[in-house]
Design an enzyme around this catalytic site. Structure first.
Site, PDB file in Angstrom:
ATOM      1  N   ASP A 267      -7.269  -2.767  -6.953  1.00  0.00           N
ATOM      2  CA  ASP A 267      -7.969  -3.295  -5.782  1.00  0.00           C
ATOM      3  C   ASP A 267      -8.213  -4.784  -5.974  1.00  0.00           C
ATOM      4  O   ASP A 267      -8.401  -5.242  -7.111  1.00  0.00           O
ATOM      5  CB  ASP A 267      -9.305  -2.569  -5.576  1.00  0.00           C
ATOM      6  CG  ASP A 267      -9.906  -2.865  -4.204  1.00  0.00           C
ATOM      7  OD1 ASP A 267     -10.737  -3.785  -4.120  1.00  0.00           O
ATOM      8  OD2 ASP A 267      -9.533  -2.200  -3.229  1.00  0.00           O
TER       9      ASP A 267
ATOM     10  N   ARG B 204       0.828  -1.204   0.000  1.00  0.00           N
ATOM     11  CA  ARG B 204       0.000   0.000   0.000  1.00  0.00           C
ATOM     12  C   ARG B 204       0.864   1.257   0.000  1.00  0.00           C
ATOM     13  O   ARG B 204       0.496   2.288   0.595  1.00  0.00           O
ATOM     14  CB  ARG B 204      -0.966  -0.012   1.191  1.00  0.00           C
ATOM     15  CG  ARG B 204      -2.337   0.558   0.872  1.00  0.00           C
ATOM     16  CD  ARG B 204      -3.273   0.466   2.062  1.00  0.00           C
ATOM     17  NE  ARG B 204      -3.782  -0.881   2.261  1.00  0.00           N
ATOM     18  CZ  ARG B 204      -4.035  -1.435   3.444  1.00  0.00           C
ATOM     19  NH1 ARG B 204      -3.818  -0.754   4.538  1.00  0.00           N
ATOM     20  NH2 ARG B 204      -4.511  -2.656   3.528  1.00  0.00           N
TER      21      ARG B 204
ATOM     22  N   ARG C 199      -3.065   6.830   1.135  1.00  0.00           N
ATOM     23  CA  ARG C 199      -3.558   8.076   1.709  1.00  0.00           C
ATOM     24  C   ARG C 199      -2.567   8.791   2.616  1.00  0.00           C
ATOM     25  O   ARG C 199      -2.785   9.952   2.959  1.00  0.00           O
ATOM     26  CB  ARG C 199      -4.860   7.814   2.481  1.00  0.00           C
ATOM     27  CG  ARG C 199      -6.062   7.582   1.582  1.00  0.00           C
ATOM     28  CD  ARG C 199      -7.289   7.239   2.399  1.00  0.00           C
ATOM     29  NE  ARG C 199      -7.221   5.884   2.939  1.00  0.00           N
ATOM     30  CZ  ARG C 199      -8.042   5.408   3.866  1.00  0.00           C
ATOM     31  NH1 ARG C 199      -8.965   6.192   4.392  1.00  0.00           N
ATOM     32  NH2 ARG C 199      -7.931   4.162   4.287  1.00  0.00           N
TER      33      ARG C 199
ATOM     34  N   ARG D 230      -6.487  11.562  -5.749  1.00  0.00           N
ATOM     35  CA  ARG D 230      -7.773  10.921  -5.462  1.00  0.00           C
ATOM     36  C   ARG D 230      -8.902  11.946  -5.452  1.00  0.00           C
ATOM     37  O   ARG D 230     -10.004  11.670  -5.941  1.00  0.00           O
ATOM     38  CB  ARG D 230      -7.707  10.189  -4.120  1.00  0.00           C
ATOM     39  CG  ARG D 230      -9.025   9.522  -3.751  1.00  0.00           C
ATOM     40  CD  ARG D 230      -8.880   8.566  -2.609  1.00  0.00           C
ATOM     41  NE  ARG D 230     -10.173   8.116  -2.116  1.00  0.00           N
ATOM     42  CZ  ARG D 230     -10.337   7.130  -1.259  1.00  0.00           C
ATOM     43  NH1 ARG D 230      -9.292   6.473  -0.807  1.00  0.00           N
ATOM     44  NH2 ARG D 230     -11.530   6.786  -0.854  1.00  0.00           N
TER      45      ARG D 230
ATOM     46  N   TYR E  30     -15.745 -11.236   0.639  1.00  0.00           N
ATOM     47  CA  TYR E  30     -16.467 -10.007   0.324  1.00  0.00           C
ATOM     48  C   TYR E  30     -17.674 -10.289  -0.572  1.00  0.00           C
ATOM     49  O   TYR E  30     -18.745  -9.685  -0.409  1.00  0.00           O
ATOM     50  CB  TYR E  30     -15.537  -9.008  -0.370  1.00  0.00           C
ATOM     51  CG  TYR E  30     -14.456  -8.472   0.519  1.00  0.00           C
ATOM     52  CD1 TYR E  30     -14.686  -7.373   1.349  1.00  0.00           C
ATOM     53  CD2 TYR E  30     -13.188  -9.057   0.541  1.00  0.00           C
ATOM     54  CE1 TYR E  30     -13.683  -6.874   2.178  1.00  0.00           C
ATOM     55  CE2 TYR E  30     -12.185  -8.563   1.360  1.00  0.00           C
ATOM     56  CZ  TYR E  30     -12.439  -7.484   2.179  1.00  0.00           C
ATOM     57  OH  TYR E  30     -11.455  -7.002   2.992  1.00  0.00           O
TER      58      TYR E  30
END
Length: 351
Positions: free
Chosen positions: A80, A30, A34, A43, A157
């Site tokens: 993703d 990652r 962010r 973003r 998921y």
């Protein structure tokens, strides 16, 4: 355009082959995220995470940002793990503070049987275009890692419809409808192998499979579903991309290290719950090891970051076959200057 010889001779690729390197190669899971102000700006420009991942030019931009800032020894595609079920029409969305969700979860054998097979060059063509752009724009000799989620992790998921703490619905399917569960795992394994092979064709130099929730399964269910489906992917990729190294990462899967090493992968990601010295003793020279600093260390102080980083390096010890990384993904609250301390500490260690 990077030459294949410079990629092959990169620190990252040499470490995966367990060949000597002058220093430890490193990248971070990652690493495009962010915690970086430049990522947050891109973003915001995209409008949402899904729009960012779906725009090849912007996905390329954020993939390159940590390379430009820190000079990591490998880049990883910005995407993703839920892109494949998204391409299957399950209605992927992201809710602020809640994470991903699917509008049409898979709960029954009929739901499993109805799943389509996405075409990686058509239904996920924007991912392949991002790979091509990144490969074109990366600095000379910097490898690009393509990736996907493990079938079990992606299935959690798809079945739960969102993130879960106990995976009750997913385990219910495995235990109560094993035939449908195996059908789902095989379908995801085959589509994942196609998806990863297409990334290689587009320009990825190495591949990684993230099994974020393998540690939630009992040993029997792990072997029958998570491990078996990853083995199916490894076998198919060996046929289609025999020269492309593959790293398997299972969070909370330390008890299964030997089984993972036996799959035929080239590298194993290790989370922070196990010392690298133990992992190295257990797998020997079969695979390279990647990891495994606790991401929380980066929230502390430069002194603690230096000490804990050296502890990880010392735990692996001397010799080839180690790629420094975190034991999981970097968190959004990490100050960028703390990552600089980490990079400098790793690079100061020669052997």
């Amino acid at each position: 355009m990077t030459s294949s010889s410079s990629i092959k001779d990169s620190l990252f690729m040499k470490a995966l082959r367990r060949e000597p390197t002058e220093r430890r190669p490193m990248w971070l899971m990652r690493q495009a995220g962010r915690y970086l102000p430049e990522y947050r700006a891109t973003r915001a420009k995209a409008g949402s995470f899904l729009k960012l991942a779906g725009n090849p030019e912007l996905a390329c931009e954020v993939t390159l940002q940590p390379i430009e800032r820190y000079g990591f020894d490998a880049a990883i595609l910005f995407s993703d793990i839920l892109i494949l079920p998204h391409a299957m029409g399950l209605g992927l969305g992201f809710q602020a503070g809640e994470g991903p969700y699917f509008e049409r979860p898979v709960r029954t054998p009929d739901d499993v049987a109805a799943l389509p097979t996405p075409d990686p060059k058509d239904d996920t063509g924007y991912v392949m275009e991002a790979v091509r752009l990144i490969r074109r724009d990366l600095p000379e000799g910097t490898p690009l890692i393509g990736f996907a989620g493990s079938p079990w992790t992606v299935a959690t998921y798809m079945i739960e419809g969102r993130s879960s703490k106990d995976f009750a619905n997913a385990k219910k399917l495995l235990l109560g409808a094993p035939e449908a569960a195996h059908q789902l795992m095989n379908h995801l394994a085959d589509t994942t192998a196609d998806y990863l092979a297409a990334q290689v064709e587009a320009g990825a130099d190495a591949l990684m499979i993230f099994d974020s929730w393998g540690g939630a399964l009992s040993p029997t269910l792990y072997r029958d579903y998570s491990l078996a489906s990853q083995q199916r992917i490894v076998d198919r990729l060996k046929e289609r991309c025999p020269d492309t190294p593959l790293i398997l990462f299972g969070k909370g899967c330390g008890q299964h290290l030997e089984l993972l090493a036996d799959t035929g992968c080239q590298g194993l990601g290790v989370d922070w719950t196990m010392d690298l010295s133990e992992a190295r003793e257990r797998v020997g020279h079969r695979v390279a090891l990647q990891g495994n600093l606790d991401p929380a260390v980066l929230l502390t102080s430069p002194e603690i970051i230096q000490a804990e980083t050296r502890r990880v390096l010392d735990s692996f010890g001397d010799g080839p076959g180690h790629i420094f990384n975190l034991g999981h993904g970097i968190t959004p609250e990490v100050p960028p200057e703390h990552v600089e301390v980490l990079v400098e500490t790793v690079r100061s260690r020669t052997f």
